[in-house]
Design a protein around this motif. Structure first.
Motif, PDB file in Angstrom:
ATOM      1  N   ILE A 101       0.874  -1.168   0.000  1.00 51.98           N
ATOM      2  CA  ILE A 101       0.000   0.000   0.000  1.00 51.98           C
ATOM      3  C   ILE A 101       0.911   1.218   0.000  1.00 51.98           C
ATOM      4  O   ILE A 101       1.464   1.594   1.036  1.00 51.98           O
ATOM      5  CB  ILE A 101      -0.956  -0.001   1.207  1.00 51.98           C
ATOM      6  CG1 ILE A 101      -1.799  -1.281   1.188  1.00 51.98           C
ATOM      7  CG2 ILE A 101      -1.836   1.248   1.194  1.00 51.98           C
ATOM      8  CD1 ILE A 101      -2.696  -1.466   2.363  1.00 51.98           C
ATOM      9  N   GLN A 102       1.118   1.787  -1.173  1.00 51.65           N
ATOM     10  CA  GLN A 102       2.123   2.834  -1.339  1.00 51.65           C
ATOM     11  C   GLN A 102       1.776   4.109  -0.582  1.00 51.65           C
ATOM     12  O   GLN A 102       2.666   4.772  -0.065  1.00 51.65           O
ATOM     13  CB  GLN A 102       2.325   3.135  -2.816  1.00 51.65           C
ATOM     14  CG  GLN A 102       2.981   1.967  -3.532  1.00 51.65           C
ATOM     15  CD  GLN A 102       3.203   2.243  -5.005  1.00 51.65           C
ATOM     16  OE1 GLN A 102       2.614   3.141  -5.575  1.00 51.65           O
ATOM     17  NE2 GLN A 102       4.066   1.445  -5.614  1.00 51.65           N
ATOM     18  N   ALA A 103       0.498   4.479  -0.524  1.00 54.48           N
ATOM     19  CA  ALA A 103       0.124   5.732   0.132  1.00 54.48           C
ATOM     20  C   ALA A 103       0.549   5.748   1.599  1.00 54.48           C
ATOM     21  O   ALA A 103       0.940   6.779   2.134  1.00 54.48           O
ATOM     22  CB  ALA A 103      -1.384   5.951   0.017  1.00 54.48           C
ATOM     23  N   SER A 104       0.495   4.585   2.238  1.00 49.44           N
ATOM     24  CA  SER A 104       0.856   4.542   3.661  1.00 49.44           C
ATOM     25  C   SER A 104       2.189   3.838   3.894  1.00 49.44           C
ATOM     26  O   SER A 104       2.549   3.569   5.028  1.00 49.44           O
ATOM     27  CB  SER A 104      -0.246   3.840   4.445  1.00 49.44           C
ATOM     28  OG  SER A 104      -0.368   2.499   3.999  1.00 49.44           O
ATOM     29  N   THR A 105       2.916   3.547   2.837  1.00 54.34           N
ATOM     30  CA  THR A 105       4.179   2.788   2.908  1.00 54.34           C
ATOM     31  C   THR A 105       4.046   1.590   3.841  1.00 54.34           C
ATOM     32  O   THR A 105       4.788   1.413   4.794  1.00 54.34           O
ATOM     33  CB  THR A 105       5.375   3.677   3.336  1.00 54.34           C
ATOM     34  OG1 THR A 105       5.120   4.230   4.606  1.00 54.34           O
ATOM     35  CG2 THR A 105       5.634   4.763   2.308  1.00 54.34           C
ATOM     36  N   TYR A 106       3.066   0.755   3.540  1.00 52.64           N
ATOM     37  CA  TYR A 106       2.779  -0.449   4.331  1.00 52.64           C
ATOM     38  C   TYR A 106       2.942  -1.660   3.429  1.00 52.64           C
ATOM     39  O   TYR A 106       2.474  -1.670   2.288  1.00 52.64           O
ATOM     40  CB  TYR A 106       1.361  -0.362   4.881  1.00 52.64           C
ATOM     41  CG  TYR A 106       0.821  -1.648   5.451  1.00 52.64           C
ATOM     42  CD1 TYR A 106       1.260  -2.120   6.674  1.00 52.64           C
ATOM     43  CD2 TYR A 106      -0.129  -2.392   4.751  1.00 52.64           C
ATOM     44  CE1 TYR A 106       0.763  -3.303   7.208  1.00 52.64           C
ATOM     45  CE2 TYR A 106      -0.628  -3.569   5.268  1.00 52.64           C
ATOM     46  CZ  TYR A 106      -0.177  -4.017   6.485  1.00 52.64           C
ATOM     47  OH  TYR A 106      -0.663  -5.190   7.005  1.00 52.64           O
ATOM     48  N   THR A 107       3.613  -2.672   3.933  1.00 54.40           N
ATOM     49  CA  THR A 107       3.767  -3.928   3.200  1.00 54.40           C
ATOM     50  C   THR A 107       3.353  -5.077   4.104  1.00 54.40           C
ATOM     51  O   THR A 107       3.809  -5.175   5.246  1.00 54.40           O
ATOM     52  CB  THR A 107       5.223  -4.147   2.745  1.00 54.40           C
ATOM     53  OG1 THR A 107       5.648  -3.034   1.967  1.00 54.40           O
ATOM     54  CG2 THR A 107       5.355  -5.414   1.922  1.00 54.40           C
ATOM     55  N   LYS A 108       2.495  -5.930   3.605  1.00 57.00           N
ATOM     56  CA  LYS A 108       2.049  -7.126   4.330  1.00 57.00           C
ATOM     57  C   LYS A 108       2.555  -8.333   3.556  1.00 57.00           C
ATOM     58  O   LYS A 108       2.269  -8.480   2.372  1.00 57.00           O
ATOM     59  CB  LYS A 108       0.532  -7.142   4.441  1.00 57.00           C
ATOM     60  CG  LYS A 108      -0.015  -8.308   5.222  1.00 57.00           C
ATOM     61  CD  LYS A 108      -1.540  -8.199   5.325  1.00 57.00           C
ATOM     62  CE  LYS A 108      -2.096  -9.228   6.251  1.00 57.00           C
ATOM     63  NZ  LYS A 108      -1.736  -9.023   7.643  1.00 57.00           N
ATOM     64  N   ILE A 109       3.317  -9.188   4.244  1.00 56.68           N
ATOM     65  CA  ILE A 109       3.928 -10.345   3.595  1.00 56.68           C
ATOM     66  C   ILE A 109       3.436 -11.625   4.259  1.00 56.68           C
ATOM     67  O   ILE A 109       3.386 -11.712   5.497  1.00 56.68           O
ATOM     68  CB  ILE A 109       5.465 -10.299   3.701  1.00 56.68           C
ATOM     69  CG1 ILE A 109       6.004  -9.048   2.993  1.00 56.68           C
ATOM     70  CG2 ILE A 109       6.093 -11.561   3.121  1.00 56.68           C
ATOM     71  CD1 ILE A 109       7.472  -8.797   3.240  1.00 56.68           C
ATOM     72  N   GLN A 110       3.091 -12.592   3.433  1.00 61.10           N
ATOM     73  CA  GLN A 110       2.813 -13.940   3.919  1.00 61.10           C
ATOM     74  C   GLN A 110       3.850 -14.844   3.266  1.00 61.10           C
ATOM     75  O   GLN A 110       4.089 -14.761   2.065  1.00 61.10           O
ATOM     76  CB  GLN A 110       1.404 -14.369   3.534  1.00 61.10           C
ATOM     77  CG  GLN A 110       1.007 -15.696   4.133  1.00 61.10           C
ATOM     78  CD  GLN A 110      -0.462 -16.025   3.853  1.00 61.10           C
ATOM     79  OE1 GLN A 110      -1.263 -15.170   3.550  1.00 61.10           O
ATOM     80  NE2 GLN A 110      -0.786 -17.293   3.939  1.00 61.10           N
ATOM     81  N   ALA A 111       4.506 -15.679   4.084  1.00 57.64           N
ATOM     82  CA  ALA A 111       5.559 -16.553   3.569  1.00 57.64           C
ATOM     83  C   ALA A 111       5.413 -17.929   4.190  1.00 57.64           C
ATOM     84  O   ALA A 111       4.699 -18.102   5.189  1.00 57.64           O
ATOM     85  CB  ALA A 111       6.932 -15.957   3.879  1.00 57.64           C
ATOM     86  N   TYR A 112       6.099 -18.885   3.601  1.00 59.40           N
ATOM     87  CA  TYR A 112       6.049 -20.248   4.109  1.00 59.40           C
ATOM     88  C   TYR A 112       7.460 -20.773   4.298  1.00 59.40           C
ATOM     89  O   TYR A 112       8.286 -20.722   3.387  1.00 59.40           O
ATOM     90  CB  TYR A 112       5.287 -21.171   3.156  1.00 59.40           C
ATOM     91  CG  TYR A 112       5.150 -22.565   3.701  1.00 59.40           C
ATOM     92  CD1 TYR A 112       4.149 -22.876   4.619  1.00 59.40           C
ATOM     93  CD2 TYR A 112       6.042 -23.563   3.331  1.00 59.40           C
ATOM     94  CE1 TYR A 112       4.039 -24.149   5.138  1.00 59.40           C
ATOM     95  CE2 TYR A 112       5.933 -24.842   3.849  1.00 59.40           C
ATOM     96  CZ  TYR A 112       4.926 -25.118   4.748  1.00 59.40           C
ATOM     97  OH  TYR A 112       4.829 -26.380   5.277  1.00 59.40           O
ATOM     98  N   SER A 113       7.750 -21.268   5.492  1.00 58.59           N
ATOM     99  CA  SER A 113       9.034 -21.867   5.821  1.00 58.59           C
ATOM    100  C   SER A 113       8.820 -23.347   6.094  1.00 58.59           C
ATOM    101  O   SER A 113       7.853 -23.715   6.774  1.00 58.59           O
ATOM    102  CB  SER A 113       9.605 -21.195   7.077  1.00 58.59           C
ATOM    103  OG  SER A 113      10.585 -22.001   7.677  1.00 58.59           O
ATOM    104  N   PRO A 114       9.707 -24.223   5.605  1.00 59.10           N
ATOM    105  CA  PRO A 114       9.550 -25.645   5.923  1.00 59.10           C
ATOM    106  C   PRO A 114       9.665 -25.926   7.418  1.00 59.10           C
ATOM    107  O   PRO A 114       9.098 -26.894   7.911  1.00 59.10           O
ATOM    108  CB  PRO A 114      10.682 -26.323   5.150  1.00 59.10           C
ATOM    109  CG  PRO A 114      11.521 -25.260   4.580  1.00 59.10           C
ATOM    110  CD  PRO A 114      10.824 -23.958   4.720  1.00 59.10           C
ATOM    111  N   VAL A 115      10.342 -25.045   8.155  1.00 55.48           N
ATOM    112  CA  VAL A 115      10.515 -25.249   9.593  1.00 55.48           C
ATOM    113  C   VAL A 115       9.440 -24.527  10.391  1.00 55.48           C
ATOM    114  O   VAL A 115       8.784 -25.101  11.252  1.00 55.48           O
ATOM    115  CB  VAL A 115      11.918 -24.790  10.048  1.00 55.48           C
ATOM    116  CG1 VAL A 115      12.070 -24.908  11.555  1.00 55.48           C
ATOM    117  CG2 VAL A 115      12.994 -25.606   9.338  1.00 55.48           C
TER     118      VAL A 115
END
Length: 194
Positions: A101-115
């Motif tokens: 979300i560029q207007a608020s300089t917000y980044t939401k990340i979802q990731a997957y780790s094998p551990v």
């Protein structure tokens, strides 16, 4: 640590141990015997540490028409190697979803780790250069409620792209000239040189 993917290094299962040596087995070499002192191991200590069913790394060397199998080049068992990987303070994960979300300089990340499995990470105040499919490194801490708080350490995919791009841009320079160029640029940026 030895490169266990090489055909000369194989994880093997201990079938039996006696005073003369060890019977082992793996898919590539089948069943084989290694004498008591092959690999310069301390025998009594080694026997206490290992039992039938354990998987251990074995080195094979061709000697004339036969092979010598050595069990002492690294006594790091398969289980210990897996535990070491699981217990790392930083873990790699693949990014499965990103919202910028560029207007608020917000980044939401979802990731997957094998551990660590699913990782949810939010960055406020600055845009994070992450895309779906990137391999990233996280660390984590546990809060008072027992929830994990993740910290993004590195985007390995972006770093690899940068390295390949820089190598392509500077392809007309040898390594020594590249190093001098990058050092000069850094000094100019820091105001140490004009």
């Amino acid at each position: 640590m030895a490169n266990y993917e090489d055909e000369n290094h194989q994880f093997s299962t201990i079938l039996s141990i006696d005073d003369s040596g060890v019977w082992l087995e793996n898919n590539l070499w089948g069943r084989f015997f290694t004498k008591r002192f092959d690999g310069s191991i301390y025998w009594d200590g080694w026997r206490k540490k290992h039992k039938p069913g354990d998987k251990i790394p074995v080195l094979r060397q061709k000697r004339g028409n036969t092979y010598a199998y050595m069990t002492g080049f690294d006594l790091h068992t398969a289980e210990e190697k897996l535990r070491d990987f699981i217990d790392q303070k930083e873990q790699d994960a693949v990014v499965t979803s990103v919202i910028h979300i560029q207007a608020s300089t917000y980044t939401k990340i979802q990731a997957y780790s094998p551990v660590w499995k699913q990782i949810y990470y939010d960055s406020y105040g600055m845009m994070v250069d992450v895309h779906r499919g990137d391999i990233v490194t996280f660390s984590r801490t546990k809060d008072e409620q027992g929830h994990y708080k993740y910290r993004l350490i590195e985007n390995k995919t972006v770093e690899k792209i940068k390295e390949q791009g820089i190598a392509q841009i500077l392809k007309d320079f040898n390594k020594a000239d590249r190093d001098r160029l990058l050092s000069l640029i850094q000094n100019i940026r820091l105001g140490l040189e004009k």
